[in-house]
Design an enzyme around this catalytic site. Sequence first.
Site, PDB file in Angstrom:
ATOM      1  N   ASN A  66     -10.089   0.106   0.035  1.00  0.00           N
ATOM      2  CA  ASN A  66      -8.621   0.147   0.036  1.00  0.00           C
ATOM      3  C   ASN A  66      -8.106  -0.484  -1.262  1.00  0.00           C
ATOM      4  O   ASN A  66      -8.193  -1.694  -1.439  1.00  0.00           O
ATOM      5  CB  ASN A  66      -8.114  -0.623   1.265  1.00  0.00           C
ATOM      6  CG  ASN A  66      -6.602  -0.619   1.376  1.00  0.00           C
ATOM      7  OD1 ASN A  66      -5.894  -0.300   0.424  1.00  0.00           O
ATOM      8  ND2 ASN A  66      -6.107  -0.984   2.546  1.00  0.00           N
TER       9      ASN A  66
ATOM     10  N   CYS B  56       0.815  -1.221   0.000  1.00  0.00           N
ATOM     11  CA  CYS B  56       0.000   0.000   0.000  1.00  0.00           C
ATOM     12  C   CYS B  56       0.850   1.272   0.000  1.00  0.00           C
ATOM     13  O   CYS B  56       0.345   2.351  -0.315  1.00  0.00           O
ATOM     14  CB  CYS B  56      -0.947   0.004   1.189  1.00  0.00           C
ATOM     15  SG  CYS B  56      -2.080  -1.391   1.160  1.00  0.00           S
TER      16      CYS B  56
ATOM     17  N   HIS C  32      -3.093   7.345   1.909  1.00  0.00           N
ATOM     18  CA  HIS C  32      -3.558   6.025   1.487  1.00  0.00           C
ATOM     19  C   HIS C  32      -4.921   5.790   2.135  1.00  0.00           C
ATOM     20  O   HIS C  32      -5.119   6.055   3.307  1.00  0.00           O
ATOM     21  CB  HIS C  32      -2.550   4.971   1.940  1.00  0.00           C
ATOM     22  CG  HIS C  32      -3.057   3.582   1.821  1.00  0.00           C
ATOM     23  ND1 HIS C  32      -3.591   3.092   0.658  1.00  0.00           N
ATOM     24  CD2 HIS C  32      -3.137   2.566   2.734  1.00  0.00           C
ATOM     25  CE1 HIS C  32      -3.970   1.847   0.845  1.00  0.00           C
ATOM     26  NE2 HIS C  32      -3.709   1.502   2.095  1.00  0.00           N
TER      27      HIS C  32
HETATM   28  O1  UT7 Z   1      -3.685  -0.992   3.612  1.00  0.00           O
HETATM   29  C1  UT7 Z   1      -2.833  -1.388   4.640  1.00  0.00           C
HETATM   30  C2  UT7 Z   1      -3.203  -0.761   5.869  1.00  0.00           C
HETATM   31  N1  UT7 Z   1      -4.352  -1.410   6.471  1.00  0.00           N
HETATM   32  C3  UT7 Z   1      -4.990  -0.820   7.429  1.00  0.00           C
HETATM   33  O2  UT7 Z   1      -4.638   0.283   7.724  1.00  0.00           O
HETATM   34  C4  UT7 Z   1      -6.065  -1.537   8.187  1.00  0.00           C
HETATM   35  C5  UT7 Z   1      -5.932  -1.228   9.647  1.00  0.00           C
HETATM   36  N2  UT7 Z   1      -6.921  -1.877  10.512  1.00  0.00           N
HETATM   37  C6  UT7 Z   1      -8.233  -1.553  10.481  1.00  0.00           C
HETATM   38  O3  UT7 Z   1      -8.657  -0.736   9.677  1.00  0.00           O
HETATM   39  C7  UT7 Z   1      -9.147  -2.171  11.510  1.00  0.00           C
HETATM   40  O4  UT7 Z   1      -8.373  -2.858  12.468  1.00  0.00           O
HETATM   41  C8  UT7 Z   1     -10.200  -3.149  10.904  1.00  0.00           C
HETATM   42  C9  UT7 Z   1     -11.219  -2.373  10.138  1.00  0.00           C
HETATM   43  C10 UT7 Z   1      -9.497  -4.149  10.004  1.00  0.00           C
HETATM   44  C11 UT7 Z   1     -10.906  -3.885  12.037  1.00  0.00           C
HETATM   45  O5  UT7 Z   1     -11.497  -2.973  12.942  1.00  0.00           O
HETATM   46  P1  UT7 Z   1     -11.381  -3.218  14.511  1.00  0.00           P
HETATM   47  O6  UT7 Z   1     -12.139  -2.136  15.155  1.00  0.00           O
HETATM   48  O7  UT7 Z   1      -9.912  -3.325  14.823  1.00  0.00           O
HETATM   49  O8  UT7 Z   1     -12.156  -4.572  14.689  1.00  0.00           O
HETATM   50  P2  UT7 Z   1     -11.647  -5.967  15.266  1.00  0.00           P
HETATM   51  O9  UT7 Z   1     -10.738  -6.639  14.305  1.00  0.00           O
HETATM   52  O10 UT7 Z   1     -11.158  -5.790  16.650  1.00  0.00           O
HETATM   53  O11 UT7 Z   1     -13.016  -6.771  15.342  1.00  0.00           O
HETATM   54  C12 UT7 Z   1     -14.056  -6.365  16.221  1.00  0.00           C
HETATM   55  C13 UT7 Z   1     -15.203  -7.335  16.069  1.00  0.00           C
HETATM   56  C14 UT7 Z   1     -14.810  -8.795  16.212  1.00  0.00           C
HETATM   57  O12 UT7 Z   1     -15.888  -9.428  16.897  1.00  0.00           O
HETATM   58  P3  UT7 Z   1     -15.753  -9.749  18.481  1.00  0.00           P
HETATM   59  O13 UT7 Z   1     -14.555 -10.621  18.599  1.00  0.00           O
HETATM   60  O14 UT7 Z   1     -15.603  -8.420  19.127  1.00  0.00           O
HETATM   61  O15 UT7 Z   1     -17.059 -10.418  18.765  1.00  0.00           O
HETATM   62  C15 UT7 Z   1     -14.752  -9.296  14.813  1.00  0.00           C
HETATM   63  O16 UT7 Z   1     -15.028 -10.683  14.701  1.00  0.00           O
HETATM   64  O17 UT7 Z   1     -15.776  -7.200  14.747  1.00  0.00           O
HETATM   65  C16 UT7 Z   1     -15.853  -8.504  14.153  1.00  0.00           C
HETATM   66  N3  UT7 Z   1     -15.681  -8.349  12.708  1.00  0.00           N
HETATM   67  C17 UT7 Z   1     -16.707  -8.143  11.875  1.00  0.00           C
HETATM   68  N4  UT7 Z   1     -18.012  -8.050  12.054  1.00  0.00           N
HETATM   69  C18 UT7 Z   1     -18.804  -7.815  10.983  1.00  0.00           C
HETATM   70  C19 UT7 Z   1     -14.515  -8.358  12.008  1.00  0.00           C
HETATM   71  N5  UT7 Z   1     -14.776  -8.161  10.706  1.00  0.00           N
HETATM   72  C20 UT7 Z   1     -16.117  -8.020  10.596  1.00  0.00           C
HETATM   73  C21 UT7 Z   1     -16.982  -7.789   9.505  1.00  0.00           C
HETATM   74  N6  UT7 Z   1     -18.299  -7.690   9.748  1.00  0.00           N
HETATM   75  N7  UT7 Z   1     -16.542  -7.645   8.235  1.00  0.00           N
END
Ligand code: UT7
Length: 336
Positions: free
Chosen positions: A285, A115, A255
């Site tokens: 993204n 990225c 980005h």
């Molecule tokens: O391009 C390279 C750079 N990339 C980035 O910059 C990405 C950086 N990271 C992020 O943008 C975020 O960490 C994410 C958007 C990927 C995830 O957000 P988060 O607030 O960190 O969520 P999480 O991974 O902690 O997940 C929270 C909850 C989990 O459920 P529990 O364990 O709390 O019950 C996940 O299972 O959200 C759940 N979850 C979803 N739910 C519905 C994860 N993905 C999804 C989904 N739909 N697609």
Amino acid sequence: MMLDTRILLTGIGSYLPKNKVSNEDLSKFIDTSDEWITKRTGIKYRHFVSENEFTSDMGTKAANNAILDAGINAEDIDIIIVATTTPDNTFPSTASKIQQNIKCNAISFDIQAVCAGFVYAISIGTSMLRDGYGEKCLVIGADSMSKILDWKDRSTSVLFGDGAGAIILEKHKVSNYLRDGIQWGILGSKIFTDGQYHDLLMTSGGVSANKKAGYIKMNGKEIFRHAVEKLSSSLVMCLEECKLKINNLDWVIPHQANQRILSAVANKVGLDENKIISTISNHGNTSAASIPLALDYSIKNGEINKGNILAFQAIGGGLSWGSMILKFGKPPAFEK
Ligand code: UT7
């Protein structure tokens, strides 16, 4: 009148595949919802290539648009650099295919910084032009991320989209008389890599590892934390190098990974959030393509204008990251 040799950004073009996919579309086959994706990321739509549409096809269309915009001919281009993680083939380079599509004899190669690729590629192109490899460089960011998505992993598959963007960099001698005291063209860039975080964002495969392309795997929370810290610190370092202050920036084009990252960076560096260009909701993204796609969109939308001071910033697998600052366009009158 005194003249300085500057590397100017003189043309921009982009391309998005026709197939536009909404969060609702995804929620029909993934356990997710429009509400979750919108709230956690800001993404509403992304575009996906068709089965027979390749990264080189998107890159070629973006390149032709940039060539037209710069008012040059393809055969004038001396260097083509394609930033991509999703090349058509393992080898040869996607750049060599695009070179043939647009019909020129430029030195052509791909670079891989995921990225962060577009910021890396501009830095390399600028150095090559300054070092005498030519007068004009075509820099392309193009990725078909949909081809490496694991549809069983909802934490990554909802985030990415496909697209391409391209710019023309030109070396020109321009007057160093400046009303605002800030030179035209590329003003500075700071790029970094820290391989200790290699495994935080990677594919599950590779040519030498298992002869497969693999799928995206990401520790989202850790990447989020690094993104806020590293995008902020590299921008501050770049501003210092350019002897500029945050208030000198007209626009920041980051980005496009997550709206919450953009807000957190703005907050950390004391930037007015209204100065951040965001196309996340419509593009998702798109990896190396995200900055030139956002740039092209906001120029066509009348937000970014010639003479504006812009910052680009990106982070991706590696970890690799960086920021760069430039004065956009050509000065009103310039001499070659
Ligand atoms: O391009 C390279 C750079 N990339 C980035 O910059 C990405 C950086 N990271 C992020 O943008 C975020 O960490 C994410 C958007 C990927 C995830 O957000 P988060 O607030 O960190 O969520 P999480 O991974 O902690 O997940 C929270 C909850 C989990 O459920 P529990 O364990 O709390 O019950 C996940 O299972 O959200 C759940 N979850 C979803 N739910 C519905 C994860 N993905 C999804 C989904 N739909 N697609």
